[in-house]
Scaffold this active site. Structure first.
Site, short mmCIF file in Angstrom:
data_model
loop_
_atom_site.label_atom_id
_atom_site.label_comp_id
_atom_site.label_asym_id
_atom_site.label_seq_id
_atom_site.Cartn_x
_atom_site.Cartn_y
_atom_site.Cartn_z
N LYS A 101 -31.71 62.10 37.61
CA LYS A 101 -30.88 62.64 38.70
C LYS A 101 -30.40 61.47 39.52
O LYS A 101 -31.05 60.43 39.58
CB LYS A 101 -31.72 63.57 39.57
CG LYS A 101 -30.94 64.44 40.50
CD LYS A 101 -30.24 65.57 39.76
CE LYS A 101 -30.49 66.91 40.36
NZ LYS A 101 -30.41 68.01 39.44
N1 GLU Z 1 -27.49 69.77 38.13
C1 GLU Z 1 -27.87 70.81 37.23
C2 GLU Z 1 -29.38 71.05 37.30
O1 GLU Z 1 -30.03 70.72 38.26
C3 GLU Z 1 -27.32 70.60 35.83
C4 GLU Z 1 -27.78 69.34 35.16
C5 GLU Z 1 -27.08 69.07 33.81
O2 GLU Z 1 -26.31 69.89 33.36
O3 GLU Z 1 -27.37 68.00 33.26
O4 GLU Z 1 -29.96 71.61 36.42
#
Ligand code: GLU
Length: 412
Positions: A101
């Site tokens: 992230k």
């Molecule tokens: N931000 C989204 C989550 O927290 C999607 C992450 C993604 O698709 O890689 O799951």
């Protein structure tokens, strides 16, 4: 926004429960790599330096995967907690990714389009060596969407040469995005809520629901749930909240708010304007926090008046909040199951980009449902067998899978 790694509590519990050895514990408790970048942005009144992060938590099961958040409160600690959560989410879904992230500490509402493009491309160039379709694949999160992903795709191509649509997911359809990606997280929340309601023998018909957050996740979840026969009696957004005991017309409400650029709290032709906090304490069958982290905590958890809480946001309940809900017999469907629809469709987008195939929305929806339902079934099995909470069962499955891959590789 989460203020601490409350997921660490669950991880530590799982590691102990599974009797994992010390090396593995250290390996799973710490991120694989932490990257921070300084991003000088020329603005009208001079240069402003923004901070960008990417925490790559684990890649034992496949490339790092996870969103980019543009938010004023984003810091390394949050990014770490959220990256770790992605590791368990992808493992629980059994898709071949790890967890990461990142993002930029900024308020995107205060930046214009040119500034956002500049920052996103600068961030991408500075991270480019550590991104890649087989290395780390970003996606949207709070404050970002298809446009930012398009800029990342472009900047990465500039760095690497050639076309690499599979370096990022959540792209616009015109650039290799997948049908169904925008609605994916909200639809996943709906599916999981439906399965959970069946498991609790309550079903969805005429069930009352309150939703905190009416953005991409909350608004889609609301519409799917309403279509399935639920009464969405209240929703809130960052600036207000609205309540209608007979059930809100969520599709029309969204349209009005978008057209007039107003908060749901100002759309009083649909219901009565209430305080944002009241959304959490209404007497409902299902409460869906779909906004910020730490929304339910030790000071408000005892006011929750729902039979089930479905975590559409990442980490919306603090550890102390969870204890209070458990004491009151409120069932929690954890984030790594409830909001995994987004990353599941990201996986399908990545496959399409790599194979050159383009799947229809129906095809994407069917595949998503299949992956998520498998995950839900294994979760229920573990939950029943050992009389564990859904979160405990989810962590055990996920941590076990990552541990097995790590051990087989001799620690990736
Ligand atoms: N931000 C989204 C989550 O927290 C999607 C992450 C993604 O698709 O890689 O799951």
């Amino acid at each position: 926004m989460s203020n601490g790694n409350c997921g660490a509590n669950y991880l530590n519990w799982a590691l102990k429960h599974l009797n994992m050895d010390e090396t593995l514990c250290a390996y799973l408790q710490t991120p694989y790599r932490v990257i921070s970048v300084e991003l000088p942005l020329p603005r009208e009144d001079g240069i402003v330096v923004f901070k960008g992060y990417r925490v790559q938590h684990n890649h034992a099961r496949g490339p790092f995967k996870g969103g980019l958040r543009y938010h004023p409160d984003l810091n390394l600690e949050h990014a770490h907690a959220l990256a770790e959560l992605m590791t368990w989410k992808t493992a629980l879904m059994n898709i071949p990714f790890g967890g990461a992230k990142g993002g930029i500490t900024c308020n995107p509402a205060e930046l214009d389009e040119r500034e956002l493009e500049f920052l996103t491309k600068l961030y991408t160039r500075r991270m480019a060596r550590l991104l890649g379709p087989d290395c780390d694949i970003p996606a949207p999160d709070m404050g970002t969407g298809p446009q930012e992903m398009a800029w990342i795709y472009d900047a990465y191509g500039g760095y690497q040469g050639g076309h690499h649509p599979d370096v990022v997911t959540g792209k616009p359809l015109q650039l290799g995005g997948s049908a169904g990606r925008v609605a994916a997280t909200g639809r996943g929340v709906f599916l999981v809520t439906k399965w959970a309601a069946e498991a609790l023998d309550m079903g969805l018909k005429n069930k009352t629901i309150a939703i905190q957050g009416f953005g991409n996740v909350g608004a889609y979840a609301a519409q799917y749930l309403q279509k399935a026969g639920c009464k969405i009696i209240a929703v809130s957004d960052a600036n207000g909240a609205i309540c209608n005991k007979e059930g809100l017309d969520t599709k029309a409400l969204l349209k009005t708010c978008n057209e007039k650029n107003i908060s749901v709290g100002k759309a009083t032709s649909y219901g009565e304007s209430i305080e944002q906090d009241q959304v959490l304490s209404l007497d409902v069958d299902i409460l869906i926090p779909a906004a910020i982290g730490d929304a339910i905590h030790k000071n408000n958890a005892s006011k929750i008046n729902a039979r089930m809480v479905v975590e559409a946001a990442n980490m919306p309940i603090t550890h102390e909040g969870e204890k209070i809900l458990a004491k009151n017999d409120i069932v929690i469907i954890p984030d790594i199951m409830a909001n995994a629809g987004g990353v599941t469709v990201s996986y399908l987008e990545w496959i399409q980009n790599r194979s050159g195939l383009i799947w229809s929305e129906k095809e994407v929806e069917e595949r998503t449902e299949e992956i998520m339902h498998q995950a839900w079934k294994s979760l229920c099995e573990r939950h029943r067998q050992k009389e564990l909470s859904y979160r405990q069962a989810a962590y055990l499955i996920a941590v076990e899978r990552v541990a097995q891959s790590s051990e087989l590789r001799g620690y990736a």
